[in-house]
Design a protein around this motif. Structure first.
Motif, PDB file in Angstrom:
ATOM      1  N   TYR A  80       0.835  -1.197   0.000  1.00  0.00           N
ATOM      2  CA  TYR A  80       0.000   0.000   0.000  1.00  0.00           C
ATOM      3  C   TYR A  80       0.866   1.242   0.000  1.00  0.00           C
ATOM      4  CZ  TYR A  80      -3.812  -3.174   0.985  1.00  0.00           C
ATOM      5  OH  TYR A  80      -4.719  -4.187   0.890  1.00  0.00           O
ATOM      6  N   GLU A  81       0.260   2.378  -0.288  1.00  0.00           N
ATOM      7  CA  GLU A  81       0.973   3.640  -0.460  1.00  0.00           C
ATOM      8  C   GLU A  81       1.817   4.037   0.746  1.00  0.00           C
ATOM      9  OE1 GLU A  81       0.091   8.139  -2.109  1.00  0.00           O
ATOM     10  OE2 GLU A  81      -1.527   6.677  -2.002  1.00  0.00           O
ATOM     11  N   GLN A  82       1.331   3.859   1.937  1.00  0.00           N
ATOM     12  CA  GLN A  82       2.064   4.294   3.132  1.00  0.00           C
ATOM     13  C   GLN A  82       3.040   3.239   3.645  1.00  0.00           C
ATOM     14  OE1 GLN A  82       1.884   7.459   4.080  1.00  0.00           O
ATOM     15  NE2 GLN A  82       0.436   7.716   2.406  1.00  0.00           N
TER      16      GLN A  82
END
Length: 163
Positions: A80-82
């Motif tokens: 995921y992005e984070q």
């Protein structure tokens, strides 16, 4: 400045147009859905997906070319992005990528955190013993037993790496 997202595109910082950090790497997301014949497991925006195909590992980023492929057995890793990750044991099915949407139709899928190492060892030992039994196994039975052994071996490996 491009308007279409690229997997590792360089985007201009809106707050520091002319400062030293005016360029920063950008990450684009795509949709990933995982289903089995009986339920939907996941439908998320993700940065990267790695999964086993029948002929080796495959990694997907946004903008990947369309394809349809047969899934293999092993680790499915979703990023995921984070920086968060989800990991699964995946065994069989097929994958389709089209219009920045990846759909994995899984025959068998289990979150790595839910793998019971003792049960995986029992499953592996039973599959190995069945393969080693004297007598003639039909090609279909041998293929089924080999698949069972591969799934159990992957579960054992992933259970060992989950800690």
């Amino acid at each position: 400045r491009r308007s279409d997202p690229l997997p590792c595109s360089v985007l201009r910082s809106s707050s520091e147009e002319d400062g030293p950090d005016r360029w920063r790497p950008g990450v684009a997301n795509f949709n990933c859905a995982i289903v089995t014949p009986s339920e939907q497991i996941l439908d998320d925006e993700v940065v990267e997906v790695e999964f086993p195909q029948w002929d080796g590992q495959r990694g997907i980023l946004t903008g990947a070319a369309p394809f349809v492929g047969r899934l293999g057995t092993g680790r499915l890793r979703i990023r995921y992005e984070q920086g968060a990750e989800k990991n699964f044991l995946l065994a069989g099915g097929f994958a389709e990528m089209h219009d920045n949407r990846l759909v994995l139709v899984a025959d068998e899928i289990v979150p790595v955190t839910e793998i019971d190492a003792a049960a995986a060892k029992t499953r592996f030992d039973a599959a190995v013993a069945a393969i080693a039994e004297p007598g003639t196994h039909s090609p279909e039975a041998r293929e089924r037993l080999e698949h069972e052994r591969q799934v159990a071996a992957a579960a054992l490996s992933l259970a060992g790496s989950a800690g």
